[in-house]
Design an enzyme around this catalytic site. Structure first.
Site, short mmCIF file in Angstrom:
data_model
loop_
_atom_site.label_atom_id
_atom_site.label_comp_id
_atom_site.label_asym_id
_atom_site.label_seq_id
_atom_site.Cartn_x
_atom_site.Cartn_y
_atom_site.Cartn_z
N HIS A 148 -3.61 18.98 1.36
CA HIS A 148 -3.97 17.85 0.57
C HIS A 148 -5.37 17.46 0.77
O HIS A 148 -5.98 16.38 0.77
CB HIS A 148 -3.18 16.77 1.29
CG HIS A 148 -1.80 16.82 1.30
ND1 HIS A 148 -1.02 17.33 2.31
CD2 HIS A 148 -0.61 16.82 0.33
CE1 HIS A 148 0.03 17.35 2.24
NE2 HIS A 148 0.39 17.11 1.02
N SER A 176 3.09 3.86 2.39
CA SER A 176 2.75 2.59 1.95
C SER A 176 3.92 2.11 1.16
O SER A 176 4.36 0.70 1.01
CB SER A 176 1.58 2.50 0.94
OG SER A 176 2.03 3.26 -0.21
N ARG A 181 -1.21 10.38 8.67
CA ARG A 181 -1.16 11.61 8.11
C ARG A 181 -2.12 12.58 7.86
O ARG A 181 -2.37 13.61 8.08
CB ARG A 181 -0.12 11.65 6.80
CG ARG A 181 -0.14 12.72 5.92
CD ARG A 181 0.59 12.10 4.84
NE ARG A 181 0.83 13.21 3.78
CZ ARG A 181 1.72 13.24 2.61
NH1 ARG A 181 2.38 12.20 2.45
NH2 ARG A 181 1.80 14.43 1.94
N ASP A 226 -9.65 0.67 4.68
CA ASP A 226 -8.26 1.35 4.56
C ASP A 226 -7.80 1.00 3.43
O ASP A 226 -7.85 -0.27 3.07
CB ASP A 226 -7.69 1.01 5.68
CG ASP A 226 -6.39 1.53 5.59
OD1 ASP A 226 -6.00 2.63 5.69
OD2 ASP A 226 -5.41 0.72 5.22
#
Lengths: 576, 576
Positions: free
Chosen positions: B217, B443, B541, B554
């Protein structure tokens, strides 16, 4: 872009080596390509496929039980040589004849055709079915001019499944032709791929635009439009393909089709599935039963951003053949029956060429010719990108890399021949074979023909004179025209070769020495090569739209002119 | 870049629909993912894998005989929700217990863990093996912190082959843990992929540079260097992987390894084969016997340009399991034994939620809350790119699209609940479930927790007062912290939720009306969210390198602040 490579000239050889190492359970390497490493029933037909590299899984990844018996592996986007095709066929033959199948491109048609003639001369029954699935590449009444794209797979699969069932060659040809006539594809492109070592992509599509019907080497398509939504793309492809379902193709008990949604490299699986969702809806709405569809990368063009949809209209026989099991490196379905493996190391090793004795004069000339080949190699090395760029404008961009592979191979073969005291004729003959075999593509074959004409004229005894050169190049011109079927004005290498060889002959006949005659002939070639920029191209694999290459010289004519120009210095220094 | 999509919010759902249509012979769809459509032996272990989308063939393409029994399909690069995982496990269970396996990412660990607890509570035996093959993501003594990349395949394959052989869950766990400990991978990246609808790639690597050890990612790796030659890349990967062969991993009778050379999307087959050629040479020189290698696209990241090499060190048992046949959509080997198919249409349909009766006051509040959810949906729609960009700086760029999916689902669930006259508590409960289930990712789960705290506090009878809101948000804060294990200062949504809920409570206690209290609390949240830009991130992560996200707020804290800010207007208008 293609990022990972070593010497770009060795890219295809190294890819083959890695492929064979990774798939030793399926294939073994033979000169020119790969064959299955499982034993087929004696007397069954061997299906040999092939074409340029850069399309994996096509073609080497499609060799294995239930699919091809062998694949001939050309250079990047360039057809393999007739020698390669012949070699693979000889290795794959099971005694039941050979079916050759490949995408319908000029270079492939030429070389597979040559290989077929040689096999027939040697008593091996051989037939050809060229794949013509791309509906954007010519109209329906010129179906035989259409290119082959992802429909390669359905045609190869049909041929191979029929061979596996024990069909005779005649029957394999019947069903393979039927499969080709019932296979229709249409593709789109968003961006081109970059050949290893090249500075830029083979072609670009403007950002946010989509080229409709563009071929897998960037060949012009039918139109350009904004990038559509996934659903709109599905609707575009399905609607075009459904316009081309002749009544005869629809079987009596309803329409059935195998469906292939193929990604060309950079359009990825999730995107393809989003498109397939709508394809599936549309085909079902049209009452079509979908049989074992495939969504993925089946025929690629390195990392080209593009996709194509293929419909393969089935009848009962074709459906059975489509559903038959396959166990190949890159395409597998169902359970294949267990068969014995062959020991690849026991395959016949190619025979070393013998070097006949030569006169001292011819040996001396051989040194001079070897020097010229080394100069040519350096010249092409220095101009490989320029030639690639010229070719990329209307062609597939492989001219630079093809010439480079050919020149390297010819020069290496010449050096090897020199170390065995070969004469001029033998050295040229071995260089000709090496060039044609290693370069692949049409230009590789043509340079093989040119060097061979010199070889035949010089022989191993005479001291080559100006007259030898003049005669050899007239023969080269005639052989090339007969081989390549190109006429003056077709915007090919022939347009430079004609004035070059004719001027050389005229000057030599009128008493010029070789250096002077060559000088004038070389100037004529250079002028003629530049003049191809103003011509409308008539023939060639990748030139359906004339306007695309107007204003740029033909890369083949250009490289001939460059080469004869560079050889001038050597001739001059040796004459002194 | 990802070019082909319709509404980006629906990308994953539509991809699943297309995937299931294309592979109806292998899988059937269940809520949350797919399961095999073949019947497994009663009493055998079910192997359920999963994770974010965008990695095809991982994870859905790996469901079939000899591989996974089910795959849970999260949003793009976002973990699936615990509800999804639970659903797929229930559908895949054969009575022998469930092994859950997935790449070791925080969101996945959280959700698979929650699902496991629920299954255990219901008497279904369930164990977890998270894959930790990426040697660049943490040092050997912190092996349990390592990420899972292409080694997913060897671990899943081992688990599934053992389950197929009838191993008990305990034995499947033993052999799967062994496979994970013996699987080591290392990857490199040249360029990132672009999520559907996004303006730019998730990340870029400077041109002509290669990120060594970068995750799938775009997670930071260990270094950056010039793009190497194919041989140099092979040497880099092999040398790093061979440094990590503990003695215990080398079997007594010589070193054997399965080898995976994996392309992440835009590095194509021919390039991989050129690299594999040298990998094969190097491993053979090191005396390693290579067992059934794989070269291709096994775990991708859309069209990310990158590759990884995996070594799976075998013993006799692991070699037998590695060689066992597989018949899944995207990975097939050998001949699978014929088994009965199941009828996907006969699978249990999910039960519709029942709507309990509500007081008039609560129904009225439900309308107001539904309006707020619709405002939130619009707000996120308007800021989806901004949130994605923020997240892409140090994370995986999925925050925008995840919030969008969640907000759309919650708003739609609220509208549906309203039409059945639901009270505030039930409407919030259904919206919470929809948000968590459809958004996926950490989330998504957290917003599920927040809405659920409101639901539990409001119920279906009371008219929600300022005090209800204050209590509900304190509960939300506590539940989120207990659920996500994040503390103040970890640079997460908690950093905004703490001042928001505490300010709200203080203001309400001191007699402010809801609109005024919310106004001040909202300002506190906004200030705290901006302040996260100065914090060093501690957890999460995709944030191993703190400096990467210094200077940007954030995204979770930011979106919370935006949402409570937007809700302010609705509260004000309803209070009047």
């Amino acid at each position: 872009m293609t990022r990972l490579h070593n010497d770009p000239v060795k890219f295809v050889d190294e890819a083959i080596e890695g492929f064979v190492a990774a798939h030793a359970q399926h294939v073994c390497q033979v000169p020119g390509g790969v064959i299955r490493n499982t034993r087929s029933e004696k007397g069954t037909v061997a299906v040999v496929i092939g074409g340029g590299s850069g399309h994996y899984p096509a073609f080497a990844g499609l060799v294995g039980q239930g699919l091809a018996h062998g694949a001939v592996i050309g250079n990047l986007f360039a057809s393999p040589s007739a020698q390669q095709i012949y070699n693979v066929c000889k290795a794959a033959d099971n005694g039941g004849g050979v079916l050759l199948s490949f995408g319908n491109y000029a270079g492939d048609v030429l070389h597979f055709g040559q290989a077929r003639e040689r096999l027939l001369r040697e008593g091996i029954h051989c037939e050809i079915v060229a794949v013509t699935d791309d509906i954007s590449s010519a109209s329906l009444d010129e179906l035989q001019k259409r290119r082959g794209i992802a429909g390669d797979l359905t045609v190869f699969k049909t041929a191979a499944a029929a061979a596996e069932e024990g069909y005779s060659l005649e029957e394999v040809v019947r069903v393979t032709r039927a499969a080709n006539l019932r296979t229709r594809s249409m593709g789109v492109a968003f961006d081109g791929c970059t050949l290893p070592g090249a500075d830029d992509a083979l072609f670009h599509v403007p950002e946010d635009r989509m080229a409709v019907g563009m071929g897998i080497h960037g060949e012009p398509g039918i139109s350009e439009q904004e990038v559509p939504s996934a659903d709109e793309l599905a609707e575009l492809l399905v609607s075009h393909l459904l316009k081309e379902v002749p009544d005869v193709l629809v079987s009596a008990n309803g329409s059935r089709a195998a469906v292939l949604l193929n990604g060309l490299g950079a359009i990825k699986y999730e995107e393809l599935f989003v498109v397939y969702r709508r394809v599936n809806q549309l085909l079902k709405e049209a009452g079509i039963e979908i049989v074992e569809p495939e969504v993925g990368e089946l025929v690629t063009s390195l990392d080209m951003a593009g996709a194509s949809l293929t419909l393969f209209w089935l009848d009962d026989e074709l459906e059975r053949l489509w559903r038959a099991p396959v166990d190949s490196p890159a395409y597998r379905k169902g359970n294949s029956k267990p068969v014995a493996q062959i020991d690849g190391s026991k395959l016949d090793a190619p025979v070393e060429d013998t070097i006949p004795p030569a006169s001292e004069a011819s040996s001396e000339a051989a040194h001079c010719i070897s020097e010229a080949l080394s100069t040519i190699r350096q010249l092409i090395d220095d101009h490989v990108d320029e030639l690639g760029r010229l070719d990329a404008i209307a062609g597939d961009g492989d001219h630079g890399i093809g010439m480079q592979r050919g020149a390297v191979a010819a020069s290496e073969a010449a050096n090897k021949a020199l170390s065995s005291n070969a004469g001029a004729g033998t050295l040229l003959n071995l260089s000709a074979k090496a060039w044609a075999d290693r370069a692949g593509g049409t230009s590789g074959a043509i340079w093989g023909v040119i060097l061979n004409a010199l070889s035949v004229t010089f022989g191993d005894q005479d001291k080559p004179t100006a007259d030898h050169y003049a005669r050899a190049l007239i023969k080269a011109k005639e052989d090339v025209m007969s081989f390549g079927k190109a006429k003056a004005g077709d915007k090919t290498l022939v347009d430079a070769l004609i004035p070059f060889s004719q001027t050389l002959e005229q000057q030599v006949s009128s008493g010029d020495d070789l250096a002077n005659a060559w000088d004038k002939a070389s100037a004529a070639a250079a002028e003629a090569a530049e003049a191809t920029a103003d011509m409308i191209p008539q023939i060639g694999r990748a030139r359906p739209l004339a306007e695309k290459s107007l204003g740029t010289p033909d890369p083949g004519a250009k490289s001939l002119a460059m080469i004869v120009g560079a050889v001038q210095n050597i001739i001059q220094s040796h004459q002194r």
